[in-house]
Design a protein around this motif. Sequence first.
Motif, PDB file in Angstrom:
ATOM      1  N   PRO A  15       0.804  -1.231   0.000  1.00 16.68           N
ATOM      2  CA  PRO A  15       0.000   0.000   0.000  1.00 16.68           C
ATOM      3  C   PRO A  15       0.836   1.280   0.000  1.00 16.68           C
ATOM      4  O   PRO A  15       0.578   2.213   0.779  1.00 16.68           O
ATOM      5  N   VAL A  16       1.831   1.341  -0.885  1.00 14.70           N
ATOM      6  CA  VAL A  16       2.663   2.536  -0.971  1.00 14.70           C
ATOM      7  C   VAL A  16       1.816   3.713  -1.445  1.00 14.70           C
ATOM      8  O   VAL A  16       1.061   3.599  -2.408  1.00 14.70           O
ATOM      9  N   GLY A  17       1.943   4.830  -0.769  1.00 16.83           N
ATOM     10  CA  GLY A  17       1.222   6.036  -1.149  1.00 16.83           C
ATOM     11  C   GLY A  17      -0.119   6.211  -0.466  1.00 16.83           C
ATOM     12  O   GLY A  17      -0.799   7.213  -0.692  1.00 16.83           O
ATOM     13  N   THR A  18      -0.507   5.271   0.375  1.00 13.99           N
ATOM     14  CA  THR A  18      -1.832   5.353   1.003  1.00 13.99           C
ATOM     15  C   THR A  18      -1.734   5.905   2.426  1.00 13.99           C
ATOM     16  O   THR A  18      -0.644   6.116   2.961  1.00 13.99           O
ATOM     17  N   ARG A  19      -2.906   6.137   3.019  1.00 18.65           N
ATOM     18  CA  ARG A  19      -3.048   6.578   4.405  1.00 18.65           C
ATOM     19  C   ARG A  19      -2.428   7.947   4.647  1.00 18.65           C
ATOM     20  O   ARG A  19      -1.975   8.255   5.751  1.00 18.65           O
ATOM     21  N   PHE A 213      -4.666  -3.875   9.124  1.00 15.58           N
ATOM     22  CA  PHE A 213      -4.166  -4.039   7.754  1.00 15.58           C
ATOM     23  C   PHE A 213      -2.641  -4.127   7.769  1.00 15.58           C
ATOM     24  O   PHE A 213      -1.982  -3.666   8.698  1.00 15.58           O
ATOM     25  N   ALA A 214      -2.108  -4.759   6.733  1.00 15.46           N
ATOM     26  CA  ALA A 214      -0.662  -4.842   6.547  1.00 15.46           C
ATOM     27  C   ALA A 214      -0.183  -3.588   5.844  1.00 15.46           C
ATOM     28  O   ALA A 214      -0.799  -3.120   4.881  1.00 15.46           O
ATOM     29  N   GLY A 215       0.910  -3.025   6.316  1.00 11.34           N
ATOM     30  CA  GLY A 215       1.401  -1.778   5.771  1.00 11.34           C
ATOM     31  C   GLY A 215       2.589  -1.948   4.854  1.00 11.34           C
ATOM     32  O   GLY A 215       2.979  -3.056   4.477  1.00 11.34           O
ATOM     33  N   VAL A 216       3.194  -0.826   4.516  1.00 12.85           N
ATOM     34  CA  VAL A 216       4.412  -0.824   3.703  1.00 12.85           C
ATOM     35  C   VAL A 216       5.585  -1.308   4.540  1.00 12.85           C
ATOM     36  O   VAL A 216       6.471  -2.009   4.053  1.00 12.85           O
ATOM     37  N   ASP A 275       3.833 -10.181  10.544  1.00  9.96           N
ATOM     38  CA  ASP A 275       2.451 -10.569  10.766  1.00  9.96           C
ATOM     39  C   ASP A 275       1.633  -9.307  10.984  1.00  9.96           C
ATOM     40  O   ASP A 275       2.020  -8.449  11.772  1.00  9.96           O
ATOM     41  N   PRO A 276       0.531  -9.089  10.254  1.00  8.87           N
ATOM     42  CA  PRO A 276      -0.092 -10.026   9.344  1.00  8.87           C
ATOM     43  C   PRO A 276       0.551 -10.012   7.971  1.00  8.87           C
ATOM     44  O   PRO A 276       1.217  -9.056   7.611  1.00  8.87           O
TER      45      PRO A 276
END
Length: 280
Positions: A15-19, A213-216, A275-276
């Motif tokens: 999710p690069v660029g999100t949040r 959620f899983a992040g960068v 994890d996750p």
Amino acid sequence: MLRNRTGLGVPTNSPVGTRFCDNGDHLAVALPLRDTQDFAANEGPVITAYRRFETDPDTDGDRPPVRMYLQDGGVPTIMVWVLQTLGAPGLVGRLVTKGTQYWWQRVTNTNDNNVSSELSEILGESPSLARSLPLLGMGEDVANGVLHLNSKAVLVNSWTPKDSRHHFSAMRVRINDLSRRLGAKFKAKPDVPTERTVTVHPLGGCPADTSEFAGVVDSFGRVRGVPGLWIVDGSVMPGPVGANPSLTIAAFARRAAVTLRDDEDVDGPPSTPLDPPLAE
């Protein structure tokens, strides 16, 4: 990360660029009600005090309470000079007159090196903005901004205050109330939609893992799928911090630094499972 994600081997579903968000930042100015009123906002340090506010949740329960901070700001002295210069009537005439007087004083008295009084008379009285009190607001906006590169490789941000309108409206109510208590005025109406904001706390873009959620990056700043690459700045925040985020960023960076120091294989994969896992 956006420019080099392919070369770095960042997973395509990362999710690069999100949040992205602006930490709920909102700049306001409490204007003096009288010409003699002076908050001296160009003297001393900024953010010497703050107030934390939390609104009551809506009666229907659809909206959570709004939490925010209001702090005192400042006007840089150089900005005061610019404002005085632009707003000073008869500036050219006074400049010639006082300049000539100062030159003559220097000729007749070589010990007169003080130009502050002459400069003050040249510039005239401070404009109202120079005597005002900037108010700095921050809190919990909605972290739904997406960053991407356009066709010219220029960074584009999709975040707008629209989905955070409840936050900014509540903040303007508090700013109006605080301005009245200071004997000042603030012109913005709470119910007028905010189309643009100014922020000094951009957060997100490379969010860290959360329980949802899983992040960068993981909780230590290690980029998922790219061994040896760590990110520890404000971009790893998955949402607004609320208060000034510098100490939170510093704490995350220290946590990452301690782990990096003790990591036996820095260039290898993380020593603990991530994890996750990334969503398929």
